[in-house]
Design a protein around this motif. Sequence first.
Motif, mmCIF file in Angstrom:
data_model
loop_
_atom_site.group_PDB
_atom_site.id
_atom_site.type_symbol
_atom_site.label_atom_id
_atom_site.label_comp_id
_atom_site.label_asym_id
_atom_site.label_seq_id
_atom_site.Cartn_x
_atom_site.Cartn_y
_atom_site.Cartn_z
ATOM 1 N N MET A 74 34.182 33.085 28.297
ATOM 2 C CA MET A 74 33.603 31.765 28.124
ATOM 3 C C MET A 74 34.625 30.638 28.329
ATOM 4 S SD MET A 74 31.928 30.285 24.920
ATOM 5 C CE MET A 74 33.657 30.323 24.599
ATOM 6 N N THR A 75 35.874 30.909 27.984
ATOM 7 C CA THR A 75 36.890 29.865 28.185
ATOM 8 C C THR A 75 37.505 29.957 29.580
ATOM 9 O OG1 THR A 75 38.492 31.343 27.111
ATOM 10 C CG2 THR A 75 37.506 29.635 25.737
ATOM 11 N N GLY A 76 37.073 30.937 30.354
ATOM 12 C CA GLY A 76 37.571 31.051 31.723
ATOM 13 C C GLY A 76 39.037 31.417 31.785
ATOM 14 N N THR A 77 39.485 32.214 30.833
ATOM 15 C CA THR A 77 40.905 32.592 30.817
ATOM 16 C C THR A 77 41.115 34.090 31.015
ATOM 17 O OG1 THR A 77 40.760 32.667 28.401
ATOM 18 C CG2 THR A 77 41.687 30.666 29.365
ATOM 19 N N GLY A 78 40.072 34.903 30.709
ATOM 20 C CA GLY A 78 40.277 36.351 30.801
ATOM 21 C C GLY A 78 38.977 37.114 31.034
ATOM 22 N N GLY A 79 38.043 36.482 31.761
ATOM 23 C CA GLY A 79 36.805 37.161 32.138
ATOM 24 C C GLY A 79 36.988 37.850 33.484
ATOM 25 N N ILE A 80 35.898 38.281 34.062
ATOM 26 C CA ILE A 80 36.003 39.080 35.295
ATOM 27 C C ILE A 80 36.679 38.302 36.433
ATOM 28 C CG2 ILE A 80 33.650 38.543 36.111
ATOM 29 C CD1 ILE A 80 33.570 41.554 37.034
ATOM 30 N N ASP A 81 36.347 37.022 36.571
ATOM 31 C CA ASP A 81 36.944 36.238 37.660
ATOM 32 C C ASP A 81 38.461 36.151 37.522
ATOM 33 O OD1 ASP A 81 34.408 35.864 38.532
ATOM 34 O OD2 ASP A 81 34.218 33.795 37.808
ATOM 35 N N GLN A 82 38.915 35.920 36.284
ATOM 36 C CA GLN A 82 40.354 35.778 36.065
ATOM 37 C C GLN A 82 41.074 37.120 36.181
ATOM 38 O OE1 GLN A 82 38.057 34.419 33.668
ATOM 39 N NE2 GLN A 82 38.036 32.621 35.009
ATOM 40 N N VAL A 83 40.361 38.199 35.787
ATOM 41 C CA VAL A 83 40.960 39.532 35.921
ATOM 42 C C VAL A 83 41.188 39.847 37.405
ATOM 43 C CG1 VAL A 83 40.482 42.013 35.679
ATOM 44 C CG2 VAL A 83 40.127 40.473 33.729
ATOM 45 N N LEU A 84 40.173 39.541 38.240
ATOM 46 C CA LEU A 84 40.311 39.816 39.681
ATOM 47 C C LEU A 84 41.394 38.936 40.309
ATOM 48 C CD1 LEU A 84 36.544 40.306 40.625
ATOM 49 C CD2 LEU A 84 38.336 42.062 40.453
ATOM 50 N N GLU A 85 41.439 37.699 39.869
ATOM 51 C CA GLU A 85 42.466 36.780 40.378
ATOM 52 C C GLU A 85 43.863 37.284 39.984
ATOM 53 O OE1 GLU A 85 43.805 32.219 39.514
ATOM 54 O OE2 GLU A 85 41.741 32.747 39.072
ATOM 55 N N MET A 86 43.974 37.743 38.741
ATOM 56 C CA MET A 86 45.262 38.277 38.257
ATOM 57 C C MET A 86 45.652 39.506 39.081
ATOM 58 S SD MET A 86 47.797 37.969 36.127
ATOM 59 C CE MET A 86 47.280 36.881 34.798
ATOM 60 N N LYS A 87 44.667 40.352 39.357
ATOM 61 C CA LYS A 87 44.929 41.558 40.149
ATOM 62 C C LYS A 87 45.537 41.175 41.504
ATOM 63 C CE LYS A 87 42.082 44.996 42.539
ATOM 64 N NZ LYS A 87 41.775 44.244 43.758
ATOM 65 N N ASP A 88 44.908 40.177 42.164
ATOM 66 C CA ASP A 88 45.422 39.747 43.478
ATOM 67 C C ASP A 88 46.840 39.195 43.357
ATOM 68 O OD1 ASP A 88 43.049 40.503 44.540
ATOM 69 O OD2 ASP A 88 42.196 38.479 44.715
ATOM 70 N N ARG A 89 47.059 38.380 42.363
ATOM 71 C CA ARG A 89 48.384 37.752 42.226
ATOM 72 C C ARG A 89 49.461 38.797 41.943
ATOM 73 N NH1 ARG A 89 48.585 32.266 38.849
ATOM 74 N NH2 ARG A 89 50.509 32.067 40.056
ATOM 75 N N LEU A 90 49.113 39.764 41.081
ATOM 76 C CA LEU A 90 50.096 40.816 40.774
ATOM 77 C C LEU A 90 50.416 41.629 42.020
ATOM 78 C CD1 LEU A 90 48.885 42.117 37.270
ATOM 79 C CD2 LEU A 90 50.880 40.689 37.755
ATOM 80 N N GLN A 91 49.372 41.914 42.791
ATOM 81 C CA GLN A 91 49.581 42.706 44.017
ATOM 82 C C GLN A 91 50.423 41.924 45.021
ATOM 83 O OE1 GLN A 91 45.472 43.700 44.754
ATOM 84 N NE2 GLN A 91 45.701 45.761 43.923
ATOM 85 N N GLU A 92 50.132 40.625 45.127
ATOM 86 C CA GLU A 92 50.930 39.774 46.019
ATOM 87 C C GLU A 92 52.389 39.756 45.586
ATOM 88 O OE1 GLU A 92 49.357 35.784 46.306
ATOM 89 O OE2 GLU A 92 47.411 36.625 46.889
ATOM 90 N N ALA A 93 52.596 39.854 44.260
ATOM 91 C CA ALA A 93 53.957 39.805 43.732
ATOM 92 C C ALA A 93 54.627 41.179 43.764
ATOM 93 C CB ALA A 93 53.934 39.254 42.299
ATOM 94 N N GLY A 94 53.927 42.165 44.382
ATOM 95 C CA GLY A 94 54.562 43.469 44.574
ATOM 96 C C GLY A 94 54.268 44.494 43.491
ATOM 97 N N LYS A 95 53.351 44.162 42.584
ATOM 98 C CA LYS A 95 52.991 45.146 41.544
ATOM 99 C C LYS A 95 51.843 46.008 42.068
ATOM 100 C CE LYS A 95 55.731 43.195 38.462
ATOM 101 N NZ LYS A 95 57.001 43.856 38.129
ATOM 102 N N ARG A 96 51.776 47.229 41.547
ATOM 103 C CA ARG A 96 50.609 48.055 41.860
ATOM 104 C C ARG A 96 49.649 47.995 40.694
ATOM 105 N NH1 ARG A 96 52.226 53.816 43.898
ATOM 106 N NH2 ARG A 96 49.948 53.991 43.814
ATOM 107 N N VAL A 97 48.364 47.789 40.979
ATOM 108 C CA VAL A 97 47.354 47.703 39.922
ATOM 109 C C VAL A 97 46.551 49.010 39.952
ATOM 110 C CG1 VAL A 97 45.352 46.440 39.046
ATOM 111 C CG2 VAL A 97 47.294 45.182 40.041
#
Lengths: 213, 294
Positions: free
Chosen positions: A34-57
């Motif tokens: 509800m606060t837009g900090t850790g719902g599905i959209d933010q989880v997917l965005e985090m996944k992309d950013r981590l992968q871009e930064a060289g992490k494996r998800v």
Amino acid sequence: MKSITKQKPFEEIMGQLADIGRVYIIGCGTCTTMTGTGGIDQVLEMKDRLQEAGKRVSGWTVIPIACDEMTEVSIKENKRAIEDANCVLAMPCALGVHRISLYIDRPVIPAQDTLFIAVEDAPGYFREVCAQCGQCILGETAGICPITACHKGLVNGPCGGTNNGKCEVDQEQDCAWTLIYERLEKQGRLDLLRKYHPPRNYQVTPRPRMIKI
Amino acid sequence: MVSSFKDALNSGRFVITSEIAPPKGTNLEQMHHHIELIRDKVDALNVTDHQSSVMRFPSIGGCLAIKEQGGEPILQMTCRDRNRLALQAELLLAYTRGIRNVLCLTGDAVPVGDHKEAKGVFDLDSSQLLRTVRLLESGKDMGGSDLDGAVEFCAGAIVTPEAQPIEPQLAKFEKKVEAGAEFFQTQAIYDLDSFSRFMEYARQFPVKVLGGIVLLSSARMAKYMTENVPGIFVPQNLIDELSVAPRGEVLAKGIEIAGRMISALKKDSICDGVHIMAIGREEVVPDILAAAGI
């Protein structure tokens, strides 16, 4: 009632993941959605950013209510992917982080700073109304809590810093005691403004606070 | 005798207090100099307690310096930085070192100062601190234990007579009276008619009120205070007076205004005395008194 969070800066999250190669991400379907900090959209965005930064998800999930006991079921269902990671990046509030940590031996790294418990006055406007202090005086303060609404948490009336109904800390912020005064006046209970409140008891429930009901 | 300041309050004559701001650092030269200049011209000298939440040499340190220099200190104590243990302990220390006057304040909020990330304590508030002084005088502490040696203080508080709305401030004033405040030093006052109306109300209580006189050092400062400092209202005619003062004579005009106000308050016995705050220009306090004919 909502647990209000603010996502940590990505650099801070990366700092905590410095020596970690594989990450599993958990979000929450309730407050952080509800606060837009850790719902599905933010989880997917985090996944992309981590992968871009060289992490494996190794995987991700959004638990409906991360702070309740059903979290255990969700973690069991995703056991393989979680165990394939070196750590869990948790995107619920701190209550969810605690719950998740009960069932996972891997390090659980919070992606949020948990700020306060709030009610939503209007869409998107959250306000802390209760500090859960253990000695409710709302009955004598016209339903406005000076512990949370007054910057200094004063229980015996305003300080000298109030000006035209505003707080010395922030001119946009209402002075709690002016609000209390106005509402008590409407209720014809101004005598309560003169009632002395003794020093607070900070050991109503000594910390760490817990109770068996 | 509790203190020479209390005797002055009870003497019926017009009482004068002023204040010393301790330095940020360990160079006490200027503070000693200000104490030397002012101590014999006033009944007592307040020492501010991290004024505006800016970390400084402590209030009690300034009070000890005043004692050493033969003056009469008023220890300003805010509730912002200490919990109830530390506040009580400091009152014990103050008493044993001959400090007999205390001004109990809630204290400015932490974020207005220079340590914005610090924790504001506010374990007690001003009215609770006043009651704590009276409790320690009875030989007990807040935990209910007996003290081996009690304290005795002339205790006071502050009031903001021009706050808007005024009713909650008056309720707080009455709480402080009930808590045992013997004297009040007010926030700066400039509108004497409005202050006189406040005094008509305050006269019904058994307390002494010292009107707050803040030196106006320029028209800009006067406007700034009116616009930004809670509970301060400088009438336009005073701002005009400062704006038309010739260059180099603006401070002298501010001193004249302060002197004129003090003399009016004294002449008409509007209040029991004044508390002069020169805010960074303590060296002109004797000039203000001279301008007031004191």
